[in-house]
Structure formats: C-alpha cells, structure tokens
Design a protein around this motif. Structure first.
Motif, PDB file in Angstrom:
ATOM      1  N   ILE A 145     121.769   9.036  43.067  1.00 40.05           N
ATOM      2  CA  ILE A 145     120.701  10.003  43.347  1.00 40.05           C
ATOM      3  C   ILE A 145     120.181  10.588  42.046  1.00 40.05           C
ATOM      4  O   ILE A 145     118.989  10.685  41.803  1.00 40.05           O
ATOM      5  CB  ILE A 145     121.218  11.134  44.261  1.00 40.05           C
ATOM      6  CG1 ILE A 145     121.677  10.551  45.607  1.00 40.05           C
ATOM      7  CG2 ILE A 145     120.152  12.183  44.468  1.00 40.05           C
ATOM      8  CD1 ILE A 145     120.591   9.849  46.390  1.00 40.05           C
ATOM      9  N   GLY A 146     121.108  10.951  41.157  1.00 39.61           N
ATOM     10  CA  GLY A 146     120.695  11.548  39.893  1.00 39.61           C
ATOM     11  C   GLY A 146     119.913  10.587  39.024  1.00 39.61           C
ATOM     12  O   GLY A 146     118.928  10.939  38.394  1.00 39.61           O
ATOM     13  N   THR A 147     120.352   9.305  39.003  1.00 43.73           N
ATOM     14  CA  THR A 147     119.702   8.332  38.147  1.00 43.73           C
ATOM     15  C   THR A 147     118.248   8.146  38.518  1.00 43.73           C
ATOM     16  O   THR A 147     117.383   7.975  37.674  1.00 43.73           O
ATOM     17  CB  THR A 147     120.453   6.996  38.221  1.00 43.73           C
ATOM     18  OG1 THR A 147     121.803   7.200  37.830  1.00 43.73           O
ATOM     19  CG2 THR A 147     119.818   5.953  37.318  1.00 43.73           C
ATOM     20  N   GLY A 148     117.926   8.192  39.797  1.00 41.71           N
ATOM     21  CA  GLY A 148     116.559   7.980  40.234  1.00 41.71           C
ATOM     22  C   GLY A 148     115.643   9.106  39.845  1.00 41.71           C
ATOM     23  O   GLY A 148     114.423   8.965  39.933  1.00 41.71           O
ATOM     24  N   ARG A 149     116.195  10.227  39.409  1.00 42.30           N
ATOM     25  CA  ARG A 149     115.367  11.382  39.060  1.00 42.30           C
ATOM     26  C   ARG A 149     115.377  11.667  37.564  1.00 42.30           C
ATOM     27  O   ARG A 149     115.074  12.759  37.132  1.00 42.30           O
ATOM     28  CB  ARG A 149     115.882  12.617  39.817  1.00 42.30           C
ATOM     29  CG  ARG A 149     115.803  12.461  41.330  1.00 42.30           C
ATOM     30  CD  ARG A 149     116.338  13.699  42.021  1.00 42.30           C
ATOM     31  NE  ARG A 149     116.316  13.560  43.463  1.00 42.30           N
ATOM     32  CZ  ARG A 149     116.801  14.463  44.315  1.00 42.30           C
ATOM     33  NH1 ARG A 149     117.339  15.571  43.845  1.00 42.30           N
ATOM     34  NH2 ARG A 149     116.753  14.274  45.605  1.00 42.30           N
ATOM     35  N   ILE A 150     115.747  10.666  36.780  1.00 44.02           N
ATOM     36  CA  ILE A 150     115.903  10.885  35.349  1.00 44.02           C
ATOM     37  C   ILE A 150     114.925  10.009  34.581  1.00 44.02           C
ATOM     38  O   ILE A 150     114.756   8.835  34.870  1.00 44.02           O
ATOM     39  CB  ILE A 150     117.349  10.580  34.909  1.00 44.02           C
ATOM     40  CG1 ILE A 150     118.296  11.629  35.499  1.00 44.02           C
ATOM     41  CG2 ILE A 150     117.478  10.556  33.397  1.00 44.02           C
ATOM     42  CD1 ILE A 150     119.740  11.318  35.310  1.00 44.02           C
ATOM     43  N   PHE A 193     118.973  17.014  27.464  1.00 40.96           N
ATOM     44  CA  PHE A 193     119.012  16.456  28.819  1.00 40.96           C
ATOM     45  C   PHE A 193     119.995  15.295  28.810  1.00 40.96           C
ATOM     46  O   PHE A 193     119.898  14.407  27.961  1.00 40.96           O
ATOM     47  CB  PHE A 193     117.628  15.951  29.237  1.00 40.96           C
ATOM     48  CG  PHE A 193     116.584  17.023  29.335  1.00 40.96           C
ATOM     49  CD1 PHE A 193     116.475  17.802  30.474  1.00 40.96           C
ATOM     50  CD2 PHE A 193     115.708  17.247  28.284  1.00 40.96           C
ATOM     51  CE1 PHE A 193     115.507  18.790  30.564  1.00 40.96           C
ATOM     52  CE2 PHE A 193     114.733  18.236  28.363  1.00 40.96           C
ATOM     53  CZ  PHE A 193     114.639  19.007  29.508  1.00 40.96           C
ATOM     54  N   ARG A 194     120.909  15.284  29.759  1.00 43.40           N
ATOM     55  CA  ARG A 194     121.913  14.230  29.798  1.00 43.40           C
ATOM     56  C   ARG A 194     121.678  13.314  30.995  1.00 43.40           C
ATOM     57  O   ARG A 194     121.098  13.709  32.000  1.00 43.40           O
ATOM     58  CB  ARG A 194     123.316  14.837  29.834  1.00 43.40           C
ATOM     59  CG  ARG A 194     123.613  15.575  28.523  1.00 43.40           C
ATOM     60  CD  ARG A 194     124.936  16.269  28.491  1.00 43.40           C
ATOM     61  NE  ARG A 194     125.192  16.852  27.170  1.00 43.40           N
ATOM     62  CZ  ARG A 194     126.201  17.650  26.894  1.00 43.40           C
ATOM     63  NH1 ARG A 194     127.059  17.987  27.840  1.00 43.40           N
ATOM     64  NH2 ARG A 194     126.362  18.113  25.672  1.00 43.40           N
ATOM     65  N   ALA A 195     122.161  12.059  30.867  1.00 52.18           N
ATOM     66  CA  ALA A 195     121.813  11.011  31.828  1.00 52.18           C
ATOM     67  C   ALA A 195     122.320  11.309  33.239  1.00 52.18           C
ATOM     68  O   ALA A 195     121.792  10.778  34.201  1.00 52.18           O
ATOM     69  CB  ALA A 195     122.363   9.667  31.350  1.00 52.18           C
ATOM     70  N   GLY A 196     123.332  12.130  33.393  1.00 51.96           N
ATOM     71  CA  GLY A 196     123.863  12.406  34.716  1.00 51.96           C
ATOM     72  C   GLY A 196     123.129  13.495  35.472  1.00 51.96           C
ATOM     73  O   GLY A 196     123.546  13.867  36.561  1.00 51.96           O
ATOM     74  N   GLY A 197     122.014  14.009  34.914  1.00 56.57           N
ATOM     75  CA  GLY A 197     121.280  15.073  35.578  1.00 56.57           C
ATOM     76  C   GLY A 197     121.706  16.455  35.156  1.00 56.57           C
ATOM     77  O   GLY A 197     121.218  17.454  35.691  1.00 56.57           O
ATOM     78  N   SER A 198     122.599  16.544  34.186  1.00 55.95           N
ATOM     79  CA  SER A 198     123.017  17.847  33.671  1.00 55.95           C
ATOM     80  C   SER A 198     122.280  18.121  32.360  1.00 55.95           C
ATOM     81  O   SER A 198     121.729  17.209  31.736  1.00 55.95           O
ATOM     82  CB  SER A 198     124.526  17.889  33.437  1.00 55.95           C
ATOM     83  OG  SER A 198     124.906  16.941  32.461  1.00 55.95           O
ATOM     84  N   LEU A 199     122.274  19.371  31.944  1.00 58.65           N
ATOM     85  CA  LEU A 199     121.648  19.732  30.682  1.00 58.65           C
ATOM     86  C   LEU A 199     122.533  20.736  29.951  1.00 58.65           C
ATOM     87  O   LEU A 199     123.374  21.413  30.547  1.00 58.65           O
ATOM     88  CB  LEU A 199     120.237  20.290  30.897  1.00 58.65           C
ATOM     89  CG  LEU A 199     120.052  21.597  31.675  1.00 58.65           C
ATOM     90  CD1 LEU A 199     120.236  22.837  30.801  1.00 58.65           C
ATOM     91  CD2 LEU A 199     118.682  21.638  32.322  1.00 58.65           C
ATOM     92  N   TYR A 200     122.294  20.805  28.647  1.00 60.18           N
ATOM     93  CA  TYR A 200     123.035  21.725  27.790  1.00 60.18           C
ATOM     94  C   TYR A 200     122.022  22.357  26.830  1.00 60.18           C
ATOM     95  O   TYR A 200     121.139  21.667  26.309  1.00 60.18           O
ATOM     96  CB  TYR A 200     124.096  20.955  27.005  1.00 60.18           C
ATOM     97  CG  TYR A 200     124.641  21.684  25.813  1.00 60.18           C
ATOM     98  CD1 TYR A 200     125.655  22.619  25.949  1.00 60.18           C
ATOM     99  CD2 TYR A 200     124.139  21.441  24.544  1.00 60.18           C
ATOM    100  CE1 TYR A 200     126.155  23.294  24.848  1.00 60.18           C
ATOM    101  CE2 TYR A 200     124.626  22.109  23.430  1.00 60.18           C
ATOM    102  CZ  TYR A 200     125.634  23.026  23.591  1.00 60.18           C
ATOM    103  OH  TYR A 200     126.121  23.693  22.498  1.00 60.18           O
ATOM    104  N   THR A 201     122.120  23.644  26.633  1.00 63.87           N
ATOM    105  CA  THR A 201     121.195  24.288  25.704  1.00 63.87           C
ATOM    106  C   THR A 201     121.899  25.408  24.948  1.00 63.87           C
ATOM    107  O   THR A 201     122.867  26.012  25.435  1.00 63.87           O
ATOM    108  CB  THR A 201     119.958  24.845  26.440  1.00 63.87           C
ATOM    109  OG1 THR A 201     119.007  25.301  25.486  1.00 63.87           O
ATOM    110  CG2 THR A 201     120.329  26.000  27.363  1.00 63.87           C
TER     111      THR A 201
END
Length: 506
Positions: free
Chosen positions: A272-277, A316-324
């Motif tokens: 699901i996450g991959t399709g939105r990245i 932005f990370r490939a699994g749909g997570s982010l870090y800032t």
C-alpha cells in the motif's frame, strides 16, 4: 611301440598334475578382515531423521522444514546428509562434528541454521524411544532425530491478508483512555509465508521462525540462533514477538497484540505504501527558505546559535515514513503521495527551545498540499492553498562523509543473488557503476537502484553517520568492501537482491 607311446603320454600328464598340486598359484591370498579400530557407541550408528529443534526444559520441537532431513552416521567416523557431509569424533557421551565446506550464500537460511547447530554440538543422548538428541549452545538446545521419518502435521491454512510484507511502524500504548504511538528508530520488514513461516528483516540482522493462527490468535516461534542478547531495539522486538497472543488487520495496518499489556506492535502494508510513493522524493532535503508564490519573495531562516548544517532537514523514506530536523528538534512522521498531491503528518518529537521559524516550519509541513520537483533539482512543497511554499535543495551531501579512495572508480556487476535461488551471473563490463568523488554515481548498461541505463545518481557515504552504509537512488544499502570485491544489500529487502561487484581495471 604304440603301447610305449601311450605309457609316455600318461607319465607326462601325471607329472603336470603333480606339479599343479605341489606349487602355490601366482595370486596373493585374500587378506583377512582388519579388526575394527574405531571406538564408538553403536547406538549412534545408522540412519536418523531430523524432527526439529528443541530447548532443554521445553517439550516443544520446532521443525525447520516440511521434510525430514536424513543423517547417516558410520562407524568409520563419517556422517552423510543433506548439505551436512563430514566427519565426527566420539568420546564417552561427547561428540564433535566437522562438516565439509559449502557455499553459504547459496543455501537456504534453514540449512545454515541446521549446519551451525551441528557444528556446535558437544554431547548427545540416545533414549529407548528410538530418539537421538544432539546438544549444543552449552547444552541448552538440541537437535532431535528419530529413527523413522517424522510425519509432519498438515500444513496450516494461513489467512490471505497476512501473506504480504509489513513495515514496522512503531508500538502503540493505551494510557488513560488515550492511544499513543512510539515510533521505532529500527527499520524492519516482516514477511509472512504460506508454509506458516516468517522473516523479520532488521538493519542489525534478521529474526526467523514459524507461527500459528486461527484468524484471531497469533503465536510466534523463533528459530535459534537468535540475535545478540545485549539490550537493543532488535532485542526488545524479539521479546515482544515471543509475547504476542493475537492480531488484527485494520485499514491496511497489522496490529500484533502483546499478551498481558495494553499495547500492540503496528505495521503498515508495504504494498500500500509503495503505491503512494514518488521515488524522486525519497532523499534528504535541505530547506532553502520560505517562499511566497505571488511576489516570488523568499525568506531564508536566520542563522542562530542553535542552527546547524542539519537544521531544517527533511527526508522522505521509501516505506512512507519521514524524518525531519527543525531549528532545534527531531521529528518523525508519515506521508502519502497521489500524483502531485502530498499529505504529511509530523509528530513524535519535542518542541523544546524551538525558534519561531522552527515552529512555522513544522506547522507548514502539517498543511502541505502538493509538491513540485523543479528542473534544477530543487523541491517545492506548497501550503496555504498554494499561496506559500517551502523551497528545498538536495541535502545528501550535508549528511554524508567524503568517500574513501578505495570506493571510488569503476565496478562491474558480477552477480545478483535472491534468497536461496542460484545467482544471476554477468559478464565483466556488461553492467557497471562508477563512484565519483563529486558525489555522483554513473550507471551503465543495467537498471540499478531505481535508475535507467546511462543515468547519473547522487550517492551518500555513511549518511547520518551510519557506518557500512551507502545511500543510492533513495535506498539505504549495507555494504562490505574487501579488496577487489564490493557487496551491497538493501537494508529493507527480505529476499534480495544482493549485489556483488568486482573492481574493473583498465
């Protein structure tokens, strides 16, 4: 005269017979059997079938495969079996095994587990129930063999909605009626298989085992050897899995409930996450400034005592997570992409000592509506109904270290390995990559790391201070550089591929 001739012939025949009876033939005598000089417990000898792995004090035996592996033990000090040919020495109740060398990269994980256990065997016991136990791990674990093939239970029916890869999201706790998410810094992917086995791929290694479920309850069995028992996030994850008692799947989220606690491990469906990245987003970015669409003005955050190179960084990370990183603090979050639309949820951080611009930055991220990748490589995140935007430039160089001389230069892809499958072999010079001192990598002849042939990508050496790590094409790789050989493995991949490169000399 005839009579005399006949008598002479008879005498000749008698002499030949006499010679034959009185002379030994020119053939050595058959040697007598050698006495048996190998001292061994006869109860060990014969053909045994592996039933599974067990732990002393626990009656549960965990099969490592759907078939029973045969192991023949010979009196002459040899043993033979599937991937486990070798020799042994025996004394009293102790036994030590030496196996012939095999290519570990090409054998399944379960075979490596079997071999490692045999190599560390120290003692044994054969009981009256036609069973043999080979003890290892200081006598705490054992391999159980029987003199007949084990009839394994009928394969479990695994719910189809489990059979995918799940990305570790964090741990959810309930306190005073409220739900709180504690995000994991450890990257992990959990994969379920139809044979009721699972693999949990972590940056520090992997956990494997089997599971059983009736559609509601869930119990994990972990296959030794385990990860190191030193306190770490991976160690606590292992402990949590051993306590899981049930599960739920809700809105593409897998929830593994830990028994006796009001908490669960949360996983997101990787597909699901991959399709939105959008892969071109997945890299570190550095804020240039706050932009105003109408006037074209750009406000650059003022340098202050607490601002550093890594302030106002976003990844932005490939699994749909982010870090800032804001002006002062670190934050984690999630994002989803639909075309040019972008939605972000930022949380999991503190706002202590945050500057006014830091607060404005976090509030802007929460309200981002869409993104644009500019021709010059910069990124715009629009918010406030498109009237304002955050402008970013590439930030990989700010979080990476200078690459060493031994990494730079041209490498040719020798092999790609997927799990236990035979490797895919390439000709020298057929597919190549070149690490440049400028921070780019040239790709020639093959689609690697999300690129196209003849493409040029950014790369980062030891990004964010992570040793043995390379960042290429929005993917983190664990690498090993030994002389003329460079191996690279996607940190998040469960089944591969693993890349093997050889240095290409002119």
């Amino acid at each position: 005269m005839k009579t005399t001739a006949r008598l002479g012939l008879l005498a000749l025949l008698l002499s030949i017979v006499w010679a034959a009876c009185t002379h030994d033939p020119d053939v050595p005598p058959r040697p007598a059997p050698k006495p048996d000089t190998t001292a061994v417990d006869s109860a060990l000898l014969g053909k045994w079938y592996l039933a599974g792995l067990g732990r002393v004090g626990d009656t549960t035996v965990t099969p490592i495969d759907s078939v029973s592996y045969a192991l023949e033990i010979w009196r002459e000090g040899f043993l033979y079996g599937h991937y486990v040919n070798g020799s042994y020495t025996w004394a009293g109740d102790s036994i030590h095994i030496k196996l012939n060398a095999e290519d570990k990269q090409r054998m399944p994980d379960r075979i490596r587990t079997y071999r490692e256990a045999l190599l560390s065997v120290e003692s044994y016991r054969v009981d009256n129930e036609h069973q043999m136990r080979l003890f290892y791990d200081r006598g705490q674990r054992y391999l159980l063999f029987r003199d007949q093939p084990t009839t394994l239970p009928k394969q479990a029916i695994v719910p189809q909605d489990l059979l995918t890869t799940w990305i570790l999201h964090g741990r959810v706790y309930f306190k005073d009626g409220n739900k709180a998410l504690l995000r994991n810094t450890e990257t992990g992917r959990l994969r379920f298989y139809t044979d009721a086995t699972w693999v949990f791929q972590l940056s520090t290694g992997q956990l494997t085992g089997s599971f059983r479920t009736d559609g509601q309850s869930m119990h994990f069995t972990l296959t030794p050897p385990s990860l190191k028992t030193s306190p770490s996030e991976a160690y606590y994850l292992r402990q949590a899995l051993e306590r899981v008692t049930s599960y739920k799947i809700y809105d593409n989220e897998l929830q593994l409930y830990v028994g006796g606690e009001e908490a669960y491990l949360a996983f997101k469906n990787a597909k699901i996450g991959t399709g939105r990245i959008n892969g071109h987003l997945c890299q570190p970015w550095k804020l240039v400034g706050f932009g105003h669409t109408a006037g074209g003005s750009l406000h650059i955050p003022e340098e202050g005592y607490n601002l550093r190179d890594r302030s106002f960084m976003l990844e932005f990370r490939a699994g749909g997570s982010l870090y800032t990183h804001s002006s002062t603090n670190y934050f984690y979050g999630e994002y989803s992409v639909d075309g040019q639309s972008l939605r972000m949820a930022v949380g999991g951080g503190t706002k202590v000592n945050e500057t006014q611009e830091g607060k404005a930055y976090i509030e802007a991220l929460h309200t981002v509506e869409r993104f644009e990748l500019q021709k010059d490589g910069q990124l715009k995140l629009f918010y406030n109904q498109g009237r304002d935007y955050l402008l970013f430039r590439d930030g990989l160089s700010l979080v990476s270290s200078p690459p060493p001389a031994e990494l730079l230069g041209k490498w040719t892809l020798a092999e790609m390995r997927y799990s236990a499958l035979p490797p895919v072999v390439f000709k020298p010079g057929e597919q190549t990559i070149t690490f440049l001192k400028s921070g780019y990598i040239d790709v020639e002849g093959y689609k690697l790391f999300g690129s196209i042939p003849e493409d040029k990508l950014y790369y980062g050496y030891h990004p964010w201070g992570k040793e043995n790590t390379l960042f290429i094409g929005w993917t983190y790789f664990i690498y090993n550089l030994e002389g003329e050989t460079l191996t690279m493995t996607d940190k998040a991949a469960v089944d591969g591929p693993n890349y093997v490169f050889k240095r290409l000399r002119k």
